[in-house]
Structures are given as structure tokens and as C-alpha cells.
Design a protein around this motif. Structure first.
Motif, PDB file in Angstrom:
ATOM      1  N   GLY A  57       1.014  -1.214  -0.008  1.00 56.76           N
ATOM      2  CA  GLY A  57       0.115  -0.010  -0.069  1.00 56.76           C
ATOM      3  C   GLY A  57       0.657   1.360   0.149  1.00 56.76           C
ATOM      4  O   GLY A  57       0.324   2.181  -0.181  1.00 56.76           O
ATOM      5  N   ARG A  58       2.143   1.141   0.117  1.00 59.59           N
ATOM      6  CA  ARG A  58       2.930   2.114   0.300  1.00 59.59           C
ATOM      7  C   ARG A  58       3.249   2.657  -1.209  1.00 59.59           C
ATOM      8  O   ARG A  58       2.898   1.741  -2.343  1.00 59.59           O
ATOM      9  CB  ARG A  58       4.240   1.974   0.732  1.00 59.59           C
ATOM     10  CG  ARG A  58       4.062   1.482   2.366  1.00 59.59           C
ATOM     11  CD  ARG A  58       5.597   1.321   2.990  1.00 59.59           C
ATOM     12  NE  ARG A  58       5.583   1.187   4.455  1.00 59.59           N
ATOM     13  CZ  ARG A  58       5.854   2.340   5.201  1.00 59.59           C
ATOM     14  NH1 ARG A  58       6.322   3.380   4.827  1.00 59.59           N
ATOM     15  NH2 ARG A  58       5.894   2.191   6.656  1.00 59.59           N
ATOM     16  N   PHE A  59       3.652   3.812  -1.658  1.00 61.30           N
ATOM     17  CA  PHE A  59       3.773   4.282  -2.883  1.00 61.30           C
ATOM     18  C   PHE A  59       5.217   5.444  -2.831  1.00 61.30           C
ATOM     19  O   PHE A  59       5.480   6.017  -2.145  1.00 61.30           O
ATOM     20  CB  PHE A  59       2.572   4.856  -3.341  1.00 61.30           C
ATOM     21  CG  PHE A  59       1.890   6.047  -2.606  1.00 61.30           C
ATOM     22  CD1 PHE A  59       2.339   7.316  -2.857  1.00 61.30           C
ATOM     23  CD2 PHE A  59       1.148   5.654  -1.454  1.00 61.30           C
ATOM     24  CE1 PHE A  59       1.884   8.222  -2.269  1.00 61.30           C
ATOM     25  CE2 PHE A  59       0.903   6.694  -0.782  1.00 61.30           C
ATOM     26  CZ  PHE A  59       1.068   8.293  -0.831  1.00 61.30           C
ATOM     27  N   LEU A  60       5.410   5.464  -4.235  1.00 65.14           N
ATOM     28  CA  LEU A  60       6.163   6.777  -4.607  1.00 65.14           C
ATOM     29  C   LEU A  60       5.455   7.633  -5.678  1.00 65.14           C
ATOM     30  O   LEU A  60       4.743   6.896  -6.589  1.00 65.14           O
ATOM     31  CB  LEU A  60       7.334   6.084  -5.405  1.00 65.14           C
ATOM     32  CG  LEU A  60       8.532   5.530  -4.380  1.00 65.14           C
ATOM     33  CD1 LEU A  60       9.511   4.818  -5.437  1.00 65.14           C
ATOM     34  CD2 LEU A  60       8.866   6.076  -3.331  1.00 65.14           C
ATOM     35  N   ASP A  61       5.496   8.995  -5.341  1.00 65.75           N
ATOM     36  CA  ASP A  61       4.973   9.887  -6.372  1.00 65.75           C
ATOM     37  C   ASP A  61       6.166   9.995  -7.442  1.00 65.75           C
ATOM     38  O   ASP A  61       7.259  10.421  -7.046  1.00 65.75           O
ATOM     39  CB  ASP A  61       4.430  11.168  -5.646  1.00 65.75           C
ATOM     40  CG  ASP A  61       3.306  11.005  -5.012  1.00 65.75           C
ATOM     41  OD1 ASP A  61       2.410  10.162  -5.354  1.00 65.75           O
ATOM     42  OD2 ASP A  61       3.215  11.566  -3.722  1.00 65.75           O
ATOM     43  N   LEU A  62       5.550  10.263  -8.699  1.00 68.33           N
ATOM     44  CA  LEU A  62       6.351  10.469  -9.851  1.00 68.33           C
ATOM     45  C   LEU A  62       6.014  11.585 -10.432  1.00 68.33           C
ATOM     46  O   LEU A  62       4.884  12.022 -10.849  1.00 68.33           O
ATOM     47  CB  LEU A  62       6.526   9.025 -10.836  1.00 68.33           C
ATOM     48  CG  LEU A  62       6.477   7.620 -10.185  1.00 68.33           C
ATOM     49  CD1 LEU A  62       6.240   6.800 -11.174  1.00 68.33           C
ATOM     50  CD2 LEU A  62       8.036   7.810  -9.624  1.00 68.33           C
TER      51      LEU A  62
END
Length: 153
Positions: A57-62
Motif C-alpha cells: 500500500g506504500r507508494f512513490l509519487d512520480l
């Protein structure tokens, strides 16, 4: 007439580039891990040109930095074009407590598609540092991950 059409097609190919130079689009798509590194650290991911979401559920914004960055990309360094993204956020610990780049924050990510053994793979390289990458041989490279491009939706 045929020569004019051929010249037009060549010019369009040069301007637009090969389709493989842009494996990610605004619409999200699921990818299954195919490399041991991706299986051990990321697991399946959902990717678009705006975000990379992990199974935790964790993420990186791009943010797109260069949609067609020329360089030496790919597992062997012979893929000529990749998408390069600025990365913000921290995915933190993923599978088995592993992180994307050890204790370093990810600052850039590059993606490309490449064919190997009759399959098409999505290559993802993670970078640290302030300078945008120009290929996988850069000192700021911290990890590469490969995913199957053929995930049923």
C-alpha cells in the motif's frame, strides 16, 4: 511518391520514437515481478506516469523528468531510450523489511521495455543523488527491477 511517403514515415519515427520508449502511461497498470530482486523487494506493483504503488500500500509519487531520455538503458545497456521520473516520497520497508535503495532515498527512476527470451519486460532502475540519470551505468544507480509486461487485467 513512394520515396516521399518513406521519408515521411522515417521522420515520424524519429520524432515520435519507438513505442518501447514509453512503457508507462497516465493510466495505471499492474506488473508482476520477474527478476529475483523484484520478487524479493517489491512484489507486484501498479505503475503509471504519476505513481508507483507496492503491495504493502506504500507508494512513490512520480513526475516525468524526461519522457524519452537517450542513454544506455536495459539489462545490457543496449536499450537506447527510457522514461525518467523525479521521485518524491519514501516507500519505506517493503517485502521482508527490504527497501528500494538501502538507506538512501530514491530521487530518480527510469523505466523502459525490453525483449528477452521471447518475452517483453518492464525494466525499472532506481537512482539516488541530485543529477538526473543518463543510463544504468551511472554511479547513482542503486537497484534495477524487472517486471512482466503481460499481466492479465
Amino acid at each position: 511518391m513512394c520515396r516521399s511517403i518513406l521519408m515521411l514515415l522515417i521522420a515520424m519515427w524519429i520524432l515520435i520514437g519507438p513505442a518501447s520508449s514509453q512503457p508507462l502511461f497516465e493510466d495505471s497498470k499492474a506488473f508482476d515481478p520477474s527478476s529475483e530482486t523484484a520478487m524479493a523487494i517489491t512484489g507486484p506493483v501498479i505503475l503509471s506516469t504519476k505513481r508507483m504503488v507496492f503491495e504493502t500500500g506504500r507508494f512513490l509519487d512520480l513526475e516525468v523528468h524526461d519522457p524519452k531520455s537517450s542513454g544506455n538503458w536495459g539489462a545490457s545497456g543496449d536499450v537506447p531510450v527510457a522514461q525518467v521520473f523525479r521521485v518524491s516520497g519514501d516507500a519505506g520497508p517493503l517485502r521482508q523489511g527490504n527497501t528500494l535503495c538501502g538507506d538512501q532515498p530514491v530521487t530518480y527512476m527510469a523505466t523502459w521495455s525490453e525483449d528477452s527470451s521471447g518475452f517483453t519486460y518492464l525494466g525499472v532502475a532506481m537512482f539516488t543523488g541530485m543529477e538526473p540519470p543518463a543510463g544504468i551505468a551511472g554511479q547513482a544507480l542503486c537497484a534495477t527491477y524487472f517486471f512482466s509486461m503481460d499481466v492479465p487485467e
